[in-house]
Design a protein around this motif. Sequence first.
Motif, PDB file in Angstrom:
ATOM      1  N   ARG A   7       0.779  -1.465  -0.242  1.00 14.57           N
ATOM      2  CA  ARG A   7       0.131  -0.735  -0.123  1.00 14.57           C
ATOM      3  C   ARG A   7       1.148   1.101  -0.282  1.00 14.57           C
ATOM      4  N   GLY A   8       1.872   1.439  -0.801  1.00 12.89           N
ATOM      5  CA  GLY A   8       3.194   2.705  -0.402  1.00 12.89           C
ATOM      6  C   GLY A   8       4.180   1.860   0.232  1.00 12.89           C
ATOM      7  N   ALA A   9       4.060   2.753   1.535  1.00 11.05           N
ATOM      8  CA  ALA A   9       5.129   2.738   2.579  1.00 11.05           C
ATOM      9  C   ALA A   9       4.298   2.880   3.971  1.00 11.05           C
ATOM     10  N   LYS A  10       3.372   1.524   3.847  1.00 11.49           N
ATOM     11  CA  LYS A  10       2.398   1.890   4.645  1.00 11.49           C
ATOM     12  C   LYS A  10       2.840   2.539   6.435  1.00 11.49           C
ATOM     13  N   GLY A  11       3.745   1.750   6.210  1.00 12.18           N
ATOM     14  CA  GLY A  11       4.395   1.510   7.757  1.00 12.18           C
ATOM     15  C   GLY A  11       4.741   3.470   8.500  1.00 12.18           C
ATOM     16  N   HIS A  12       5.396   3.861   7.637  1.00 14.57           N
ATOM     17  CA  HIS A  12       5.976   4.993   7.315  1.00 14.57           C
ATOM     18  C   HIS A  12       4.203   5.905   6.907  1.00 14.57           C
ATOM     19  N   LEU A  13       3.463   6.406   6.116  1.00 13.12           N
ATOM     20  CA  LEU A  13       2.489   7.294   6.287  1.00 13.12           C
ATOM     21  C   LEU A  13       1.353   6.619   5.307  1.00 13.12           C
ATOM     22  N   ALA A  14       0.498   7.273   5.505  1.00 12.65           N
ATOM     23  CA  ALA A  14      -1.219   6.459   5.305  1.00 12.65           C
ATOM     24  C   ALA A  14      -1.333   5.610   4.347  1.00 12.65           C
ATOM     25  N   GLU A  15      -2.056   5.001   4.805  1.00 14.99           N
ATOM     26  CA  GLU A  15      -1.790   3.089   2.668  1.00 14.99           C
ATOM     27  C   GLU A  15      -2.452   3.937   1.965  1.00 14.99           C
ATOM     28  N   ASN A  16      -1.563   2.990   1.147  1.00 18.08           N
ATOM     29  CA  ASN A  16      -3.239   4.136  -0.476  1.00 18.08           C
ATOM     30  C   ASN A  16      -3.151   5.204  -0.671  1.00 18.08           C
ATOM     31  N   GLU A  22       4.807   8.057  -3.071  1.00 17.65           N
ATOM     32  CA  GLU A  22       6.065   9.012  -2.781  1.00 17.65           C
ATOM     33  C   GLU A  22       7.562   8.507  -1.795  1.00 17.65           C
ATOM     34  N   LYS A  23       6.250   8.647  -1.336  1.00 19.21           N
ATOM     35  CA  LYS A  23       8.133   8.050   0.140  1.00 19.21           C
ATOM     36  C   LYS A  23       8.079   6.342   0.003  1.00 19.21           C
ATOM     37  N   ALA A  24       7.645   4.916  -0.842  1.00 14.16           N
ATOM     38  CA  ALA A  24       7.629   4.041  -1.714  1.00 14.16           C
ATOM     39  C   ALA A  24       8.887   4.223  -2.678  1.00 14.16           C
ATOM     40  N   VAL A  29      11.652   1.229  -3.124  1.00 16.26           N
ATOM     41  CA  VAL A  29      11.119  -0.382  -3.859  1.00 16.26           C
ATOM     42  C   VAL A  29      11.461  -0.931  -6.151  1.00 16.26           C
ATOM     43  N   ASP A  30      11.019  -2.053  -5.415  1.00 16.02           N
ATOM     44  CA  ASP A  30      11.059  -2.192  -7.483  1.00 16.02           C
ATOM     45  C   ASP A  30       9.423  -1.914  -7.753  1.00 16.02           C
ATOM     46  N   MET A  31       8.765  -2.713  -6.771  1.00 15.73           N
ATOM     47  CA  MET A  31       7.127  -2.151  -6.938  1.00 15.73           C
ATOM     48  C   MET A  31       6.454  -1.810  -6.018  1.00 15.73           C
ATOM     49  N   ILE A  32       5.462  -1.209  -5.904  1.00 16.66           N
ATOM     50  CA  ILE A  32       4.602  -0.928  -5.094  1.00 16.66           C
ATOM     51  C   ILE A  32       3.137  -1.557  -5.428  1.00 16.66           C
ATOM     52  N   GLU A  33       2.727  -1.940  -4.001  1.00  8.57           N
ATOM     53  CA  GLU A  33       1.186  -3.007  -3.911  1.00  8.57           C
ATOM     54  C   GLU A  33      -0.142  -2.084  -3.955  1.00  8.57           C
ATOM     55  N   LEU A  34      -0.753  -2.361  -4.226  1.00 12.59           N
ATOM     56  CA  LEU A  34      -1.856  -1.349  -3.591  1.00 12.59           C
ATOM     57  C   LEU A  34      -3.873  -1.766  -4.216  1.00 12.59           C
ATOM     58  N   ASP A  35      -4.144  -1.544  -3.558  1.00 10.94           N
ATOM     59  CA  ASP A  35      -6.268  -1.755  -3.794  1.00 10.94           C
ATOM     60  C   ASP A  35      -6.981  -1.404  -4.713  1.00 10.94           C
ATOM     61  N   VAL A  36      -7.616  -2.059  -5.162  1.00 18.48           N
ATOM     62  CA  VAL A  36      -8.290  -0.867  -6.031  1.00 18.48           C
ATOM     63  C   VAL A  36      -9.968  -1.197  -5.862  1.00 18.48           C
ATOM     64  N   PHE A  37     -10.600  -0.205  -5.700  1.00 17.05           N
ATOM     65  CA  PHE A  37     -12.288  -1.002  -5.940  1.00 17.05           C
ATOM     66  C   PHE A  37     -13.178   0.187  -6.543  1.00 17.05           C
ATOM     67  N   LEU A  38     -14.381  -0.123  -7.457  1.00 23.36           N
ATOM     68  CA  LEU A  38     -14.464   0.970  -8.130  1.00 23.36           C
ATOM     69  C   LEU A  38     -15.885   2.515  -8.061  1.00 23.36           C
ATOM     70  N   SER A  39     -15.290   4.002  -7.971  1.00 18.15           N
ATOM     71  CA  SER A  39     -16.118   4.465  -7.762  1.00 18.15           C
ATOM     72  C   SER A  39     -17.389   4.382  -7.929  1.00 18.15           C
ATOM     73  N   LYS A  40     -18.341   5.841  -7.706  1.00 19.91           N
ATOM     74  CA  LYS A  40     -19.612   5.541  -8.544  1.00 19.91           C
ATOM     75  C   LYS A  40     -19.775   5.536  -9.847  1.00 19.91           C
ATOM     76  N   ILE A 208       6.652  -8.594   0.206  1.00 27.34           N
ATOM     77  CA  ILE A 208       5.705  -6.790   0.086  1.00 27.34           C
ATOM     78  C   ILE A 208       5.836  -6.490   1.718  1.00 27.34           C
ATOM     79  N   THR A 209       6.047  -6.084   1.866  1.00 29.79           N
ATOM     80  CA  THR A 209       7.018  -5.151   3.512  1.00 29.79           C
ATOM     81  C   THR A 209       5.677  -3.843   3.914  1.00 29.79           C
ATOM     82  N   ASP A 210       5.189  -4.077   4.585  1.00 31.37           N
ATOM     83  CA  ASP A 210       4.722  -1.359   5.490  1.00 31.37           C
ATOM     84  C   ASP A 210       6.512  -0.866   5.061  1.00 31.37           C
ATOM     85  N   TYR A 211       7.458  -1.641   6.073  1.00 31.86           N
ATOM     86  CA  TYR A 211       8.709  -0.847   6.060  1.00 31.86           C
ATOM     87  C   TYR A 211       9.798  -1.921   4.832  1.00 31.86           C
ATOM     88  N   PRO A 212       9.560  -1.341   3.638  1.00 30.09           N
ATOM     89  CA  PRO A 212      10.447  -1.163   2.499  1.00 30.09           C
ATOM     90  C   PRO A 212      11.976  -1.351   3.407  1.00 30.09           C
TER      91      PRO A 212
END
Length: 215
Positions: A7-16, A22-24, A29-40, A208-212
């Motif tokens: 979720r970026g660098a979740k251990g340091h700043l607000a996830e996703n 940007e922190k990640a 990092v070689d890769m960032i992981e994130l989660d996706v839903f759909l808006s209205k 996959i880690t909150d603290y890269p």
Amino acid sequence: MILIGHRGAKGHLAENTLASFEKALQLNVDMIELDVFLSKDTIPVVIHDKTIDRTTSGFGLVSSFSVRELQEFGIPSLQDVFQLVNNQCDINVEIKEFEAVKSILDLIDSNIFSKDKILISSFDWNALQEVRFHDDEIRIGVLTETDLELAIAFAKFIKAYSIHPHYKLLNKENVAQMQSRNFKVFPWTVNDQTDITFVKFLNVDGIITDYPDRI
């Protein structure tokens, strides 16, 4: 060893959030992981939960808000993240709802971000099967927190690139088994130093880690 910011660098700043991604990037990092839903308005947005309650000052279902309204709460669209990252690292897009598959693939096909730098994962294996049905080349990662044998069989069936197990499922034997079948092994979410040492000992392909910065 591929370093994947959860979720970026979740251990340091607000996830996703864009700040977390940007922190990640700053942490190389070689890769960032994130989660996706759909808006209205059926735009892919980056948030882990079905509601905005936990991660913002607002309340309600993600699907009750337009993308513009969600952005005002600090929830970026997937396109926002693609533009921020700008091919500086790979992106692991975790699909949180089956209905998001088409919108995500349409966005990827728009060439905002290099397709070969995208990895799509999900606990919803029907969603992964739908992804593969529409695109026979995109990289797919099979998420599991329970049955590793089933995950391996499914990964083979859909020609997955990687398997993403909960790290407590792993041992030397099953990691080697997955790798012998040409799957990358990306365990989640590994934060404690002892657990990091353990998964490194198993010779996994990425973490996959909150603290890269701890890897």
